[in-house]
Design an enzyme around this catalytic site. Structure first.
Site, PDB file in Angstrom:
ATOM      1  N   ASP A  68     -13.206  25.814  60.617  1.00 42.26           N
ATOM      2  CA  ASP A  68     -12.931  27.152  61.153  1.00 42.26           C
ATOM      3  C   ASP A  68     -12.229  28.009  60.109  1.00 42.26           C
ATOM      4  OD1 ASP A  68      -9.789  26.571  62.912  1.00 42.26           O
ATOM      5  OD2 ASP A  68     -10.624  25.597  61.145  1.00 42.26           O
ATOM      6  N   ASP A  80      -8.161  31.742  59.042  1.00 41.94           N
ATOM      7  CA  ASP A  80      -8.169  30.485  59.798  1.00 41.94           C
ATOM      8  C   ASP A  80      -8.065  30.825  61.282  1.00 41.94           C
ATOM      9  OD1 ASP A  80      -6.149  28.131  61.022  1.00 41.94           O
ATOM     10  OD2 ASP A  80      -7.820  27.426  59.826  1.00 41.94           O
TER      11      ASP A  80
END
Length: 708
Positions: free
Chosen positions: A609, A566
């Site tokens: 993301d 992440d």
């Protein structure tokens, strides 16, 4: 003699009768043509009016969409420039502070003790203010101790290591990480309590550097909302001055219905239309806000004027604004009326020209008929003899026309007509277009010249069995063009029989389905890959993970580890630089992930993301191999990225789960997610393992990180 005289009278009368008959037919045709032209012109006129109105409306729609996009780009550019200016000023102020502190240190450090020198440096910055009085300097030590905090001096001397924002980010550790690079300076993004509201944290940007003599962290910054509030009046003023066409304008309203800026009616700014006393105005305002979310166009009656605005609105979610582009339809009606008048004049002119042309044609036709009737007198006798001969020829041509009719009916698809011995007797132009064979090269040959070799004898036996039993067959076949290219086609074969039941012809129609096959492959790729990065998507991830786990449980193959990645503060990057830069950053991250993996591993993008890697490893050295790979992965991802003249530094958090014998895809994903949460809880920018056997937390190696 009487018989001869009668023949003579008929022969002289026939051209005269032909003349008058021809003249009558010509006049009748001209009259019919005139009527046709009139009604056709009227129909065409009405159609042109409809097209004209639609074109005008489409032009206005396109103009509104374009102006709305330009206004949105202007607003976004304003905020981007504001962020860049804030960062530039914060960097400049920090450099000024470091320069002042170094100057004082060089001048007095030999004369004063360390305690006195430090106190002098701190007090030299305490009362300095900038950013319209909002800005100030702060000083912290590398162990987290606060040395200078003018807005809350009672905290000076205490530790700030435990201070964290609403995203669980430890503010002090973030500042320390920023200066832990070769340049020993950089930007830090976090949320902190705003001075005007101590209960709410808001976005803040700080620039910090290291004062080397005492290894202090020195910096300054400002809250984004303050800078943006300073900018909003300028944006409102820009919107008021945007005008296009004759009545076009741009307006801005917040989501609560209050008009913030208007190029058409600046005097109405500040009115709350969602709570207006007029229910029609309230309803129209609600429609505008809903349209901003759904798209499209809206027309309504202006309540203070006899006008009908046409508007397009767009929701700016991050600002809670509704941006509108409008134009009054009176302008559209005036344009339509002007063009309609020009079209009326053209129609009248065309009708006059048509009448003149038809009159001239009628006179010429009469003269030609007179001449032609005389010429025909000499031709009658010859035609009488030719008719019998032509009828005989027509009977022969009829059979050929019947065969050609079959080809015309299937003109779009390729057509092959074979005799009972499977010899090709006729093909159409579509056959040549698809196969590349001219008709002259295939006549008399069998369709075997198109065989690709992809089908075995059993396939053809089943096809002929169906053809003989049912009289037709349809299916997909692979054939070969003249160039040798093999292609797929959809083939239909039917029998044409005589009255006694014997086969007269075999008729085959076929079409090239190469594009359909390519489309099927493209749709399959779109269903399994991420359109932005080209990596596998969540669907393909689960398919591959289930397959690899099944292979491992069954064949005891290599170990499987799941890396859940992440990107830290990716939303801030999107807000600061725009979604285009964000997308470019995601593409670069995907490339770096691929460069770290082997062919047996699989990189996937599962969210905005968020990335997941399926990594194979040798179980006998698995722990050490995974730790090394984690550090190599972190080193690759945190290297600064140069995107369109912008240097961006990123960090990421990584959760690693190692497959156990009882794990399935769901449990392995859950373990990786828990490990990722653990990495974020430990301050981000690191990798944590879910496996208790691997207790180490992996951080990137500073020596591997490149400066921007």
């Amino acid at each position: 003699m009487a018989f001869k005289r009668q023949r003579h009278d008929n022969s002289t009368g026939s051209p005269t009768q032909l003349l008058w008959g021809g003249a009558f037919i010509i006049l009748l045709l001209l009259g019919a043509q005139a009527l046709y032209f009139y009604f056709n012109t009227q129909s065409h006129y009405r159609a042109q009016l409809n097209v004209l109105r639609e074109e005008l409306i489409d032009e206005q729609h396109s103009r509104l969409a374009s102006e709305l996009a330009d206004a949105r780009a202007m607003i976004d550019q304003r905020f981007i420039e504001a962020m860049a200016l804030l960062k530039q000023q914060a960097r400049s102020q920090t450099h000024q502070a470091l320069t002042q502190m170094n100057s004082l240190y060089q001048r007095y450090h030999e004369q004063l003790s360390d305690a006195e020198m430090q106190q002098m440096l701190i007090e030299s910055l305490r009362d300095i203010r900038f950013f319209d009085g909002r800005g100030y300097y702060f000083i912290d030590e590398m162990d987290g101790t606060i040395r200078l905090l003018p807005t809350n001096s009672e905290k000076e001397g205490s530790s700030a290591l435990s201070m964290q924002d609403t995203a669980a980010q430890r503010v002090m550790q973030g500042l320390i990480r920023v200066v832990s690079n070769p340049r020993q300076e950089g930007f830090s993004y976090y949320r902190w309590y705003a001075p005007d509201d101590k209960q709410v944290m808001k976005e803040k940007v700080s620039y910090v550097g290291v004062f080397k003599p005492y290894n202090w962290i020195v910096g300054t910054g400002d809250y984004l909302y303050r800078f943006e509030n300073d900018l909003k009046p300028k944006i409102y003023d820009d919107i008021r001055h945007i005008h296009f066409a004759r009545t076009g304008y741009i307006a801005l309203m917040n989501r609560q219905g209050r008009l913030l800026a208007s190029g058409a009616n600046p005097e109405r700014e500040g009115i709350d239309y969602l709570h207006h006393s007029d229910p029609a105005i309230r309803a129209t305002t609600q429609q505008i806000i809903e349209q901003a979310q759904l798209g499209g166009y809206l027309s309504y009656d202006d309540y203070q004027a006899d006008k009908h605005p046409l508007i397009k609105s767009q929701l700016i979610e991050d600002r809670d604004w509704v941006l509108m582009a409008g134009i009054y339809q009176n302008e559209i009606n005036e344009l339509f009326s002007s063009k309609q008048q020009r079209l009326d004049a053209e129609i009248k002119r065309d009708r006059l020209h048509q009448m003149i042309a038809l009159s001239v044609i009628g006179l010429l036709a009469l003269l030609i008929t007179l001449t032609y009737s005389r010429w025909l007198k000499a031709r009658f006798t010859r035609y009488e003899h030719d008719i019998n001969r032509q009828q005989h020829k027509l009977r022969k041509v009829a059979d050929t026309l019947k065969l050609n009719a079959l080809i015309v009916e299937s003109a779009y698809e390729g057509v092959i007509v074979c005799d009972a011995d499977l010899r090709i007797v006729q093909v159409n132009s579509a056959f040549t277009r698809i196969t590349g064979y001219p008709s002259a090269e295939v006549l008399g040959k069998t369709p075997a010249i198109l065989s690709s070799g992809f089908h075995d004898d059993q396939f053809y036996q089943e096809m002929w069995h169906a053809l003989n039993v049912e009289g037709s067959w349809r299916g997909e076949v692979w054939s070969k063009r003249k160039s040798g290219e093999v292609y797929p086609e959809w083939l239909s074969i039917s029998e044409n029989k005589y009255a006694d039941g014997s086969v007269q012809n075999y008729i085959a129609t076929f079409s090239d389905i190469t594009q359909l096959k390519d489309l099927e492959h493209k749709l399959r790729d779109l269903a399994e890959t991420d359109p932005l990065t080209g990596l596998a998507n969540r669907r393909m991830l689960m398919d591959c993970l289930n397959r690899d786990l099944a292979a491992r449980h069954r064949y005891q193959s290599a170990g499987i580890a799941l890396f859940y990645i992440d990107l830290d503060h990716f939303k801030t990057i999107n807000d600061c630089y725009g979604h285009d830069i964000g997308d470019s950053l995601l593409i670069e991250v995907a490339k770096r992930l691929q460069s770290c993996l082997r062919d047996s591993d699989l990189p996937c993008r599962v969210g905005g993301d968020e990335f997941i890697l399926i990594v194979k490893f040798k179980e006998d050295i698995g722990v050490e191999e995974l730790i090394q790979f984690s550090q190599r992965l972190l080193n690759a991802l945190i290297k600064p990225m140069h995107l369109t003249n912008i240097d961006i530094e990123i960090s990421c958090s990584v959760g690693v789960a190692v497959c156990e014998s009882s794990d399935d895809a769901y449990s392995l994903m859950k373990s990786a997610d828990q490990a990722l949460y653990k990495a974020k809880h430990q301050g981000r920018g690191c990798a944590c393992f879910h496996d208790d056997r691997i207790s180490a937390t992996v951080y990137p190696s500073p020596a591997e990180v490149e400066s921007p």
